[in-house]
Design an enzyme around this catalytic site. Sequence first.
Site, PDB file in Angstrom:
ATOM      1  N   PRO A   1       0.821  -1.221   0.000  1.00  0.00           N
ATOM      2  CA  PRO A   1       0.000   0.000   0.000  1.00  0.00           C
ATOM      3  C   PRO A   1       0.852   1.267   0.000  1.00  0.00           C
ATOM      4  O   PRO A   1       1.963   1.265   0.536  1.00  0.00           O
ATOM      5  CB  PRO A   1      -0.804  -0.098   1.298  1.00  0.00           C
ATOM      6  CG  PRO A   1      -0.232  -1.215   2.091  1.00  0.00           C
ATOM      7  CD  PRO A   1       0.676  -2.018   1.227  1.00  0.00           C
ATOM      8  N   ASP A   2       0.336   2.334  -0.613  1.00  0.00           N
ATOM      9  CA  ASP A   2       1.024   3.623  -0.494  1.00  0.00           C
ATOM     10  C   ASP A   2       0.601   4.258   0.826  1.00  0.00           C
ATOM     11  O   ASP A   2      -0.073   3.634   1.646  1.00  0.00           O
ATOM     12  CB  ASP A   2       0.756   4.528  -1.714  1.00  0.00           C
ATOM     13  CG  ASP A   2      -0.682   4.997  -1.814  1.00  0.00           C
ATOM     14  OD1 ASP A   2      -1.465   4.756  -0.875  1.00  0.00           O
ATOM     15  OD2 ASP A   2      -1.037   5.613  -2.831  1.00  0.00           O
ATOM     16  N   PHE A   3       0.999   5.516   1.060  1.00  0.00           N
ATOM     17  CA  PHE A   3       0.608   6.159   2.305  1.00  0.00           C
ATOM     18  C   PHE A   3      -0.710   6.889   2.199  1.00  0.00           C
ATOM     19  O   PHE A   3      -1.541   6.846   3.076  1.00  0.00           O
ATOM     20  CB  PHE A   3       1.658   7.190   2.717  1.00  0.00           C
ATOM     21  CG  PHE A   3       2.903   6.567   3.246  1.00  0.00           C
ATOM     22  CD1 PHE A   3       2.904   5.280   3.726  1.00  0.00           C
ATOM     23  CD2 PHE A   3       4.083   7.276   3.276  1.00  0.00           C
ATOM     24  CE1 PHE A   3       4.048   4.699   4.224  1.00  0.00           C
ATOM     25  CE2 PHE A   3       5.236   6.706   3.768  1.00  0.00           C
ATOM     26  CZ  PHE A   3       5.217   5.422   4.239  1.00  0.00           C
ATOM     27  N   ARG A   4      -0.831   7.632   1.098  1.00  0.00           N
ATOM     28  CA  ARG A   4      -1.845   8.686   1.103  1.00  0.00           C
ATOM     29  C   ARG A   4      -3.099   8.420   0.296  1.00  0.00           C
ATOM     30  O   ARG A   4      -3.983   9.261   0.271  1.00  0.00           O
ATOM     31  CB  ARG A   4      -1.203   9.995   0.618  1.00  0.00           C
ATOM     32  CG  ARG A   4      -0.145  10.502   1.564  1.00  0.00           C
ATOM     33  CD  ARG A   4       0.439  11.820   1.134  1.00  0.00           C
ATOM     34  NE  ARG A   4       1.433  12.283   2.100  1.00  0.00           N
ATOM     35  CZ  ARG A   4       2.685  11.861   2.147  1.00  0.00           C
ATOM     36  NH1 ARG A   4       3.108  10.993   1.260  1.00  0.00           N
ATOM     37  NH2 ARG A   4       3.517  12.300   3.055  1.00  0.00           N
TER      38      ARG A   4
ATOM     39  N   ASN B   1      10.913   4.950  -2.950  1.00  0.00           N
ATOM     40  CA  ASN B   1      10.490   3.677  -2.376  1.00  0.00           C
ATOM     41  C   ASN B   1      11.631   2.975  -1.656  1.00  0.00           C
ATOM     42  O   ASN B   1      12.798   3.092  -2.032  1.00  0.00           O
ATOM     43  CB  ASN B   1       9.907   2.774  -3.468  1.00  0.00           C
ATOM     44  CG  ASN B   1       8.620   3.352  -4.019  1.00  0.00           C
ATOM     45  OD1 ASN B   1       8.039   4.247  -3.413  1.00  0.00           O
ATOM     46  ND2 ASN B   1       8.184   2.857  -5.162  1.00  0.00           N
ATOM     47  N   ILE B   2      11.242   2.243  -0.648  1.00  0.00           N
ATOM     48  CA  ILE B   2      12.231   1.529   0.158  1.00  0.00           C
ATOM     49  C   ILE B   2      12.099   0.030  -0.076  1.00  0.00           C
ATOM     50  O   ILE B   2      12.743  -0.754   0.608  1.00  0.00           O
ATOM     51  CB  ILE B   2      12.016   1.846   1.655  1.00  0.00           C
ATOM     52  CG1 ILE B   2      10.578   1.514   2.063  1.00  0.00           C
ATOM     53  CG2 ILE B   2      12.322   3.312   1.928  1.00  0.00           C
ATOM     54  CD1 ILE B   2      10.329   1.654   3.550  1.00  0.00           C
ATOM     55  N   ASP B   3      11.250  -0.343  -1.029  1.00  0.00           N
ATOM     56  CA  ASP B   3      10.935  -1.764  -1.186  1.00  0.00           C
ATOM     57  C   ASP B   3      11.933  -2.535  -2.039  1.00  0.00           C
ATOM     58  O   ASP B   3      11.826  -3.764  -2.171  1.00  0.00           O
ATOM     59  CB  ASP B   3       9.512  -1.935  -1.747  1.00  0.00           C
ATOM     60  CG  ASP B   3       9.295  -1.179  -3.049  1.00  0.00           C
ATOM     61  OD1 ASP B   3      10.258  -1.012  -3.829  1.00  0.00           O
ATOM     62  OD2 ASP B   3       8.151  -0.752  -3.308  1.00  0.00           O
TER      63      ASP B   3
ATOM     64  N   HIS C   1      15.152   7.942  -0.221  1.00  0.00           N
ATOM     65  CA  HIS C   1      14.768   7.770   1.177  1.00  0.00           C
ATOM     66  C   HIS C   1      15.397   6.504   1.766  1.00  0.00           C
ATOM     67  O   HIS C   1      14.872   5.920   2.712  1.00  0.00           O
ATOM     68  CB  HIS C   1      13.243   7.733   1.302  1.00  0.00           C
ATOM     69  CG  HIS C   1      12.607   9.034   0.902  1.00  0.00           C
ATOM     70  ND1 HIS C   1      11.265   9.176   0.661  1.00  0.00           N
ATOM     71  CD2 HIS C   1      13.148  10.257   0.689  1.00  0.00           C
ATOM     72  CE1 HIS C   1      11.013  10.437   0.312  1.00  0.00           C
ATOM     73  NE2 HIS C   1      12.139  11.101   0.320  1.00  0.00           N
TER      74      HIS C   1
ATOM     75  N   CYS D   1      26.612   4.200  16.620  1.00  0.00           N
ATOM     76  CA  CYS D   1      28.005   4.225  16.134  1.00  0.00           C
ATOM     77  C   CYS D   1      28.089   4.027  14.630  1.00  0.00           C
ATOM     78  O   CYS D   1      29.167   4.095  14.061  1.00  0.00           O
ATOM     79  CB  CYS D   1      28.838   3.170  16.856  1.00  0.00           C
ATOM     80  SG  CYS D   1      28.451   1.486  16.342  1.00  0.00           S
TER      81      CYS D   1
ATOM     82  N   CYS E   1      28.672  -0.757  22.564  1.00  0.00           N
ATOM     83  CA  CYS E   1      27.769   0.273  22.039  1.00  0.00           C
ATOM     84  C   CYS E   1      26.312  -0.116  22.331  1.00  0.00           C
ATOM     85  O   CYS E   1      25.562   0.613  22.944  1.00  0.00           O
ATOM     86  CB  CYS E   1      28.004   0.434  20.530  1.00  0.00           C
ATOM     87  SG  CYS E   1      26.753   1.448  19.732  1.00  0.00           S
TER      88      CYS E   1
ATOM     89  N   GLY F   1       3.550   7.568  -9.895  1.00  0.00           N
ATOM     90  CA  GLY F   1       3.167   6.985  -8.606  1.00  0.00           C
ATOM     91  C   GLY F   1       3.656   7.733  -7.391  1.00  0.00           C
ATOM     92  O   GLY F   1       3.990   7.127  -6.375  1.00  0.00           O
TER      93      GLY F   1
END
Length: 398
Positions: free
Chosen positions: A53-56, A127-129, A146, A157, A183, A219
């Site tokens: 799904p998209d966001f908006r 897109n991050i997919d 993104h 670190c 860390c 898109g």
Amino acid sequence: MGQESSKVVDDSIEPQTLEKRNLNSVAKLIKSGKAKRIVLMVGAGISTSAGIPDFRSPETGLYANLARLNLEQPEDVFNISFFRENPLPFYTLAQELYPGKYRPTITHSFLRMLSDKGLLMKLFTQNIDCLEREAGVPGEKIVEAHGSFARHSCIDCRKAYPEDKMKAAIDKKEVPHCLDKACDGLVKPEIVFFGEQLPQDFFLNRELPSVADLCIVMGTSLSVQPFASLPAFCGEGVPRLLINLERVGGLGSRSDDVLLLEDCDKGIRKLATALGWLDELEALWEETNPNKGKAEEQGPPKDKNEKLEDEIEKLTGEVDQSLKIADEHGVRVRDQIGVKKEIAPSEAKTEEEASKLHYASDNKETVHKATAGNEAGDKKNGQEDSQDLKHVFPHLKL
Ligand code: CNA
């Protein structure tokens, strides 16, 4: 395909480069060899038919669907300060969105085809997919503005975290920590959260559209800055084709803008038909089919909407479950988050700093940025107490 499908906002403006402001003329330009440096700018809408799904989008977008969970700010899932307090909501989503579960769309295969034909100058994606990579577009042609799930690191670190360990953690629904025990910082995929700076690669390539001879935007709502400013870098008279369900970013206002306000996959098939590339494109897309040759063993294929509905059900169900872990902790998390300083781009120390921050331009007043105090805040707290997510979720702005 034809004039009627290629909606031009103002027909009275004469094009400078195209014969006409329609899809056929764009195809003609490509076929003539005059468009050799094509730049693409894409967003979540090219992956919705894959089931992500998209966001908006009003009915099917993640924002709309998370709203039913009574979350106050879905954006918090991608807020770095919130993540420090409580990484669980992000990891709940990450499990669903982790690459490998989705097949690239025919639109992704078209991007690959442009690259194979030597016509793709650069692909800017929000897109991050990782579906562009999975479709076979070479990494050096892609600017993941993104970030993506392709790399992971400690948020304190910055030590890299191996892919196989991340996958194992996500499968087990565990939140991974830095391999350096001294860390012990939280690890996250190198996805750009709100308030974080975009990757260097974006700024190094940001002005490339100024030497492109054709721009295709698909898109995306063009509502997240600084990505949303990319189409403006194209020169006057350079055709800009928008394939999107809605008009965005003022596209359509220039002499050679062409708007195709419809589904990306349909629009791409029309463009491929006009180019005489459709069969080749369908064959290329078929290569991404994990069930190639197994069609008869399966039931009837689900259509795009059915796939998307299934996915949204699954996503919101998982998140809902996470949110129920403990209600009362939510108030505390929200209180803690409220202490954070929220800065507007205009309050950033320099203009340059503001222009590098990731923020939604439909909500320009607020850029969430962690203060040092919060960043250093009790990072284990969120995890050990990670009970309330109620406030956390309304955002799903990956
Ligand atoms: P958005 O703001 O959700 O906008 C999506 C746009 O695409 C809207 O204008 C829709 O009308 C349009 N759209 C939706 N489906 C289609 C379709 N089938 N055909 C044509 N148009 C369609 O998404 P943006 O990418 O503009 O916003 C940027 C955010 C969304 C980035 O930070 C991404 O990381 C983030 N995101 C990414 C994914 C992903 O990686 N697949 C999914 C959801 C959100």
